[in-house]
Design a protein around this motif. Structure first.
Motif, PDB file in Angstrom:
ATOM      1  N   ALA A  15      13.054  -0.177  13.515  1.00  0.00           N
ATOM      2  CA  ALA A  15      11.865  -0.719  14.183  1.00  0.00           C
ATOM      3  C   ALA A  15      11.117  -1.797  13.403  1.00  0.00           C
ATOM      4  CB  ALA A  15      10.901   0.412  14.561  1.00  0.00           C
ATOM      5  N   VAL A  16      11.859  -2.657  12.682  1.00  0.00           N
ATOM      6  CA  VAL A  16      11.206  -3.764  11.986  1.00  0.00           C
ATOM      7  C   VAL A  16      11.229  -5.048  12.798  1.00  0.00           C
ATOM      8  CG1 VAL A  16      11.567  -2.829   9.673  1.00  0.00           C
ATOM      9  CG2 VAL A  16      13.305  -4.338  10.689  1.00  0.00           C
ATOM     10  N   GLY A  17      12.001  -5.058  13.908  1.00  0.00           N
ATOM     11  CA  GLY A  17      12.033  -6.222  14.781  1.00  0.00           C
ATOM     12  C   GLY A  17      13.324  -7.032  14.715  1.00  0.00           C
ATOM     13  N   LYS A  18      14.399  -6.435  14.241  1.00  0.00           N
ATOM     14  CA  LYS A  18      15.670  -7.157  14.146  1.00  0.00           C
ATOM     15  C   LYS A  18      16.126  -7.667  15.510  1.00  0.00           C
ATOM     16  CE  LYS A  18      17.742  -3.666  12.183  1.00  0.00           C
ATOM     17  NZ  LYS A  18      16.600  -2.746  12.122  1.00  0.00           N
ATOM     18  N   THR A  19      16.132  -6.807  16.497  1.00  0.00           N
ATOM     19  CA  THR A  19      16.576  -7.194  17.837  1.00  0.00           C
ATOM     20  C   THR A  19      15.658  -8.270  18.416  1.00  0.00           C
ATOM     21  OG1 THR A  19      17.547  -5.027  18.218  1.00  0.00           O
ATOM     22  CG2 THR A  19      17.052  -6.347  20.183  1.00  0.00           C
ATOM     23  N   SER A  20      14.372  -8.126  18.235  1.00  0.00           N
ATOM     24  CA  SER A  20      13.421  -9.121  18.734  1.00  0.00           C
ATOM     25  C   SER A  20      13.626 -10.471  18.054  1.00  0.00           C
ATOM     26  CB  SER A  20      11.985  -8.642  18.523  1.00  0.00           C
ATOM     27  OG  SER A  20      11.734  -7.498  19.310  1.00  0.00           O
ATOM     28  N   LEU A  21      13.938 -10.462  16.766  1.00  0.00           N
ATOM     29  CA  LEU A  21      14.207 -11.713  16.054  1.00  0.00           C
ATOM     30  C   LEU A  21      15.475 -12.379  16.578  1.00  0.00           C
ATOM     31  CD1 LEU A  21      13.277 -10.527  12.472  1.00  0.00           C
ATOM     32  CD2 LEU A  21      12.179 -12.431  13.692  1.00  0.00           C
ATOM     33  N   VAL A  22      16.507 -11.590  16.831  1.00  0.00           N
ATOM     34  CA  VAL A  22      17.758 -12.136  17.373  1.00  0.00           C
ATOM     35  C   VAL A  22      17.502 -12.726  18.757  1.00  0.00           C
ATOM     36  CG1 VAL A  22      20.096 -11.592  18.171  1.00  0.00           C
ATOM     37  CG2 VAL A  22      19.259 -10.640  16.009  1.00  0.00           C
ATOM     38  N   VAL A  26      18.265 -16.549  19.562  1.00  0.00           N
ATOM     39  CA  VAL A  26      19.386 -16.881  20.441  1.00  0.00           C
ATOM     40  C   VAL A  26      18.925 -17.298  21.838  1.00  0.00           C
ATOM     41  CG1 VAL A  26      21.470 -15.949  21.553  1.00  0.00           C
ATOM     42  CG2 VAL A  26      20.999 -15.435  19.151  1.00  0.00           C
ATOM     43  N   GLU A  27      17.937 -16.588  22.391  1.00  0.00           N
ATOM     44  CA  GLU A  27      17.523 -16.803  23.780  1.00  0.00           C
ATOM     45  C   GLU A  27      16.135 -17.425  23.924  1.00  0.00           C
ATOM     46  OE1 GLU A  27      18.185 -13.163  26.108  1.00  0.00           O
ATOM     47  OE2 GLU A  27      19.438 -12.446  24.450  1.00  0.00           O
ATOM     48  N   SER A  28      15.433 -17.604  22.808  1.00  0.00           N
ATOM     49  CA  SER A  28      14.059 -18.148  22.806  1.00  0.00           C
ATOM     50  C   SER A  28      13.103 -17.312  23.649  1.00  0.00           C
ATOM     51  CB  SER A  28      14.047 -19.600  23.291  1.00  0.00           C
ATOM     52  OG  SER A  28      14.822 -20.399  22.447  1.00  0.00           O
ATOM     53  N   VAL A  40      25.855  -1.500  17.149  1.00  0.00           N
ATOM     54  CA  VAL A  40      25.686  -2.926  16.876  1.00  0.00           C
ATOM     55  C   VAL A  40      25.730  -3.704  18.184  1.00  0.00           C
ATOM     56  CG1 VAL A  40      28.147  -3.335  16.494  1.00  0.00           C
ATOM     57  CG2 VAL A  40      26.497  -4.845  15.422  1.00  0.00           C
ATOM     58  N   LYS A  41      24.938  -4.776  18.254  1.00  0.00           N
ATOM     59  CA  LYS A  41      24.972  -5.683  19.398  1.00  0.00           C
ATOM     60  C   LYS A  41      25.254  -7.075  18.837  1.00  0.00           C
ATOM     61  CE  LYS A  41      22.269  -7.433  23.292  1.00  0.00           C
ATOM     62  NZ  LYS A  41      22.475  -8.850  23.111  1.00  0.00           N
ATOM     63  N   ILE A  42      26.220  -7.761  19.415  1.00  0.00           N
ATOM     64  CA  ILE A  42      26.621  -9.065  18.917  1.00  0.00           C
ATOM     65  C   ILE A  42      26.143 -10.160  19.864  1.00  0.00           C
ATOM     66  CG2 ILE A  42      28.571 -10.516  18.226  1.00  0.00           C
ATOM     67  CD1 ILE A  42      30.112  -7.840  17.738  1.00  0.00           C
ATOM     68  N   SER A  43      25.463 -11.160  19.301  1.00  0.00           N
ATOM     69  CA  SER A  43      24.997 -12.333  20.040  1.00  0.00           C
ATOM     70  C   SER A  43      25.567 -13.574  19.363  1.00  0.00           C
ATOM     71  CB  SER A  43      23.473 -12.406  20.028  1.00  0.00           C
ATOM     72  OG  SER A  43      22.901 -11.257  20.599  1.00  0.00           O
ATOM     73  N   LYS A  44      25.680 -14.667  20.133  1.00  0.00           N
ATOM     74  CA  LYS A  44      26.233 -15.904  19.576  1.00  0.00           C
ATOM     75  C   LYS A  44      25.290 -17.070  19.823  1.00  0.00           C
ATOM     76  CE  LYS A  44      31.012 -14.533  20.387  1.00  0.00           C
ATOM     77  NZ  LYS A  44      32.250 -14.850  21.114  1.00  0.00           N
ATOM     78  N   LYS A  45      25.251 -17.968  18.835  1.00  0.00           N
ATOM     79  CA  LYS A  45      24.504 -19.212  18.988  1.00  0.00           C
ATOM     80  C   LYS A  45      25.210 -20.282  18.158  1.00  0.00           C
ATOM     81  CE  LYS A  45      20.081 -21.515  18.573  1.00  0.00           C
ATOM     82  NZ  LYS A  45      18.634 -21.356  18.559  1.00  0.00           N
ATOM     83  N   THR A 145       8.083 -14.247   9.117  1.00  0.00           N
ATOM     84  CA  THR A 145       8.507 -14.527  10.487  1.00  0.00           C
ATOM     85  C   THR A 145       7.714 -13.722  11.508  1.00  0.00           C
ATOM     86  OG1 THR A 145      10.217 -12.809  10.415  1.00  0.00           O
ATOM     87  CG2 THR A 145      10.877 -15.041   9.755  1.00  0.00           C
ATOM     88  N   SER A 146       7.784 -14.214  12.738  1.00  0.00           N
ATOM     89  CA  SER A 146       7.233 -13.485  13.874  1.00  0.00           C
ATOM     90  C   SER A 146       8.166 -13.684  15.058  1.00  0.00           C
ATOM     91  CB  SER A 146       5.837 -13.996  14.227  1.00  0.00           C
ATOM     92  OG  SER A 146       5.435 -13.465  15.485  1.00  0.00           O
ATOM     93  N   ALA A 147       8.752 -12.602  15.520  1.00  0.00           N
ATOM     94  CA  ALA A 147       9.579 -12.692  16.726  1.00  0.00           C
ATOM     95  C   ALA A 147       8.697 -13.039  17.922  1.00  0.00           C
ATOM     96  CB  ALA A 147      10.307 -11.375  16.968  1.00  0.00           C
ATOM     97  N   LYS A 148       7.442 -12.613  17.886  1.00  0.00           N
ATOM     98  CA  LYS A 148       6.533 -12.853  19.004  1.00  0.00           C
ATOM     99  C   LYS A 148       6.181 -14.334  19.134  1.00  0.00           C
ATOM    100  CE  LYS A 148       2.395 -10.917  21.099  1.00  0.00           C
ATOM    101  NZ  LYS A 148       1.389  -9.862  20.974  1.00  0.00           N
TER     102      LYS A 148
END
Length: 173
Positions: A15-22, A26-28, A40-45, A145-148
């Protein structure tokens, strides 16, 4: 232009925000809805650097906590690592040294960045200068950083991409 693919692993406590950062990278996008990553979830950019076009395959690895260890098999083949902590949760800061050691023992000397996430909540942060000084010796660079808001996210991923590609160049020389 040289085109390469690089595996990047996102690691850190729960719960540190890894998914939100990705998702921000990747998707803005950012969502307040939280879903725990399992496995694990894999995303590409694809990003364009000075002399490279790099397809980043970002492995968003489930969070580490007292019940879940980092599965080192996810790290195999990684060209770079982003370690994420929550600026407002000191218990996540204490895990940096152990996670860096685990990563280094698994994948040796690859570029590693540290993201101190949730800078949009800086008034709640528990990060001090000593934390940054100690950890500056463990990683290649530290980003707030801020994912938000998106603050620092592109910069951190770009720095990692550049470090991974410059490592390739130095190996080829």
């Amino acid at each position: 232009m040289i085109s390469v693919a690089k595996k990047v692993c996102m690691v850190g406590p729960f719960a540190v925000g890894k998914t939100s950062l990705v998702r921000r990278y990747v998707e803005s996008i950012f969502s307040d809805k939280y879903r725990t990553t399992i496995g694990v979830k894999i995303s590409k950019k694809t990003v364009t650097l000075a002399s490279h076009e790099v397809q980043l395959m970002v492995w968003d690895i489930e969070g580490v906590d007292v019940f879940t260890d980092l599965k080192t098999s996810y790290l195999r083949g990684a060209a770079g690592v982003i370690l994420v902590v929550d600026g407002s949760r000191p218990e996540t800061h204490r895990q940096v040294g152990d996670l860096v050691e685990l990563v280094r023992n698994t994948v040796q000397d690859i570029p590693m960045m540290l993201m101190i996430n949730k800078s949009d909540l800086v008034s709640e942060w528990k990060v001090n200068d000593e934390f940054k000084v100690i950890n500056r010796n463990l990683v290649d660079n530290i980003f707030e950083t801020s994912a938000k808001s998106g603050q620092g996210v592109e910069e951190a991923f770009d720095a990692l991409a550049n470090a991974m590609c410059s490592q390739d160049i130095s190996v080829a020389d």
